[in-house]
Design an enzyme around this catalytic site. Structure first.
Site, short mmCIF file in Angstrom:
data_model
loop_
_atom_site.label_atom_id
_atom_site.label_comp_id
_atom_site.label_asym_id
_atom_site.label_seq_id
_atom_site.Cartn_x
_atom_site.Cartn_y
_atom_site.Cartn_z
N ASP A 1 0.82 -1.21 0.00
CA ASP A 1 0.00 0.00 0.00
C ASP A 1 0.86 1.26 0.00
O ASP A 1 2.08 1.21 0.24
CB ASP A 1 -0.88 0.04 1.26
CG ASP A 1 -2.14 -0.81 1.09
OD1 ASP A 1 -2.41 -1.25 -0.04
OD2 ASP A 1 -2.83 -1.03 2.09
N LYS B 1 -3.74 2.98 -2.40
CA LYS B 1 -4.90 3.82 -2.70
C LYS B 1 -4.74 5.14 -1.95
O LYS B 1 -4.53 5.15 -0.75
CB LYS B 1 -6.19 3.13 -2.25
CG LYS B 1 -6.52 1.83 -2.98
CD LYS B 1 -7.80 1.23 -2.44
CE LYS B 1 -8.25 0.04 -3.27
NZ LYS B 1 -7.33 -1.09 -3.15
N MET C 1 -8.93 8.72 7.73
CA MET C 1 -9.17 9.17 6.35
C MET C 1 -10.21 10.29 6.30
O MET C 1 -11.09 10.31 5.44
CB MET C 1 -9.62 7.98 5.48
CG MET C 1 -8.56 6.88 5.40
SD MET C 1 -9.17 5.31 4.74
CE MET C 1 -9.95 4.59 6.21
#
Length: 510
Positions: free
Chosen positions: A35, A57, A166
């Protein structure tokens, strides 16, 4: 060997918080699928032949579809590989591990899940915010900000302590929803960016003013902590820290530096760079060994009384010369009549450790300066010069001889190129992780090029793209220009301390 997939949590980001088990599986990996937001130093744990595939991502950027990630895991596992799926934080906390496990089970692939320290827990802790407290917080909730409309805000707002992952782009909406669901505007909030990393930052405010305090800032990636426990931060910080931890960042914190040196040689230089925050990869580029023949040195040792000066231009010359003196059943008293000249503080320090004192050290720590600033006329002097057997510079012998000195050169040691490059150095260069490579002598430059050509072939120079080349002084710089084509950093003081200072100045920028 049958294939297996390890779903591994990398922790909050910094390699310091990787588990021991995590380090083990990284070292045995044939394929790494990883990641974004993981410390690139983790890639240094891999073998040089490990295939790496980035599938990270990031919000607002192109991302690898989850279905493709699932297929990559299955495909490489079915090829019999040991596959590590490296995830930020913990695999089971917003890590989409369930979809990957389902794909692996459907394909009858063997797998193991290895926990990591979630940033939801680590970020508050590293900023002195306890998520629970006997008086202020009897529990906490952890949420993702990806789909705020799906949350039952009446229930969420009733929790004493909240952690959002996030949520940087949704900070205003989070604050708004909490306030309209009866959370007081004075409720403390902390925004922790890049938790555990050298560039970590923390903003502290309230639901009412935090968006104004962070206006114009790019907050991602961040952890948002909301609740009265945030107020404890000022009391629980360790001494000598600041509210903005990024102010404690060292100059070389985010740099990976390849240090060329002699095999088996302890590196004070490595320690200097570590103290500035650098990650150092030692790459032996010299093998120091006895000369092919001791005859000339033994003859000189038997006639020491005829020499006026002994010149030592390296720590290796000191050690090999004095070791041979003792092996021949002499002792240090044989040197009592000699004047000693050395080049460099390190050489002088080694001499001191033998119980001897130098009579002359040139100011600029290079052989050229020793010739130019020698304290007495050399005409008629007998000078003994123990040195490397091959590859050394001739300037000192030529200049002293032209001025009437009688110089006796003797081979005290030899330096050669190792047969292979250090595995860790190969991995770092393959992965494009190295920020700078340092050279403290011309020989290390030549041997580095030789090792690179042996390891990577004719295209070796491509692995140096984006890597700064750092030289200890003018002669090493000259060789860098000849063999590597450029020099980006040169020490102004020709010592390891000077080279460290030059690297710090380069990292700090203009």
């Amino acid at each position: 060997m049958s294939g297996k997939v390890y779903l591994l949590g990398a922790g909050p980001g910094n390699i310091d918080y990787l588990t021991v088990r995590g380090q083990q599986v990284l070292r045995q990996a044939d394929c790494l699928i990883y990641d974004a937001l993981v410390d690139r130093r983790l890639l240094l744990q891999l073998s040089p032949v490990c295939e790496t595939i980035h599938v990270g991502k990031r919000g607002g950027q192109p991302s690898t579809p989850q279905t493709k990630i699932n297929q990559l895991l299955v495909t490489h596992c079915q090829q019999g590989k040991q596959v590590v799926r490296l995830k930020s934080g913990d695999p089971f906390i917003f890590g989409r591990a369930a979809a990957e496990i389902q794909a692996l089970k459907s394909a009858s692939c063997n797998f193991e899940v290895i926990p990591g320290v979630s940033s939801a827990l680590a970020a508050p802790l590293l900023n002195a915010i306890p998520l629970t407290d006997p008086a202020l917080s009897h529990g906490f909730g952890v949420f993702t900000a990806h789909d705020l409309q799906a949350l039952d805000w009446a229930k969420v707002a009733n929790l004493e302590t909240l952690v959002f992952l996030m949520g940087g782009r949704h900070l205003g909406e989070i604050c708004y929803q909490l306030q309209i669901h009866e959370r007081h505007g004075d409720t403390p909030i902390a925004i922790i960016q890049w938790a555990s990393q050298p560039q970590q930052r923390c903003w502290q405010g309230t639901l009412l003013n935090i968006t104004q305090l962070t206006k114009g800032e790019r907050l991602s990636p961040c952890i948002i902590v909301i609740g009265e426990v945030v107020r404890l931060r000022e009391f629980l910080h360790p001494p000598m820290t600041t509210n903005n931890l990024s102010q404690d960042k060292l100059s070389l914190d985010d740099k990976i530096i390849l240090v060329t040196r002699a095999v088996g040689q302890s590196s004070a230089f490595t320690q200097m760079l570590n103290h500035q925050g650098a990650t150092v990869i030692d790459m032996p580029a010299l093998e120091i060994r006895p000369p092919s023949n001791w005859t000339a040195l033994d003859q000189a040792l038997g006639n020491l009384q005829r020499f006026d000066w002994l010149i030592l231009t390296s720590a290796n010359a000191v050690n090999f010369f004095l070791d041979r003196l003792l092996e021949n059943k002499y002792d240090l008293r044989q040197l009592a009549h000699l004047k000693l000249a050395v080049v460099g503080k390190k050489t002088a320090k080694i001499l001191t450790e033998w119980g001897l004192r130098s009579d002359f050290i040139p100011a600029n720590y290079v052989a050229d300066d020793l010739v130019e600033s020698f304290p007495v006329p050399v005409d008629g002097l007998e000078i003994l010069f123990p040195r490397v057997e091959t590859g050394g510079r001739d300037i000192l012998v030529k200049e002293f001889s032209s001025q009437g000195a009688i110089v006796t050169e003797v081979a005290a040691y030899e330096s050669g190129c190792p047969e292979t490059m250090a595995v860790e150095a190969v991995t770092a260069l393959q992965q494009g992780l190295v920020n700078a490579v340092t050279f403290a002598s011309s020989k290390t430059v030549r041997h580095f090029k030789q090792l690179m050509m042996t390891q990577f072939g004719e295209g070796w120079i491509t692995y140096m793209e984006g890597v700064a080349i750092a030289s200890i002084g003018p002669q090493t710089t000259k060789t860098c220009l000849e063999d590597l084509g450029r020099v980006d950093i040169e020490a102004t003081t020709y010592t390891l301390e000077g080279l460290t200072d030059a690297l710090v100045a380069w990292a700090d920028g203009p």
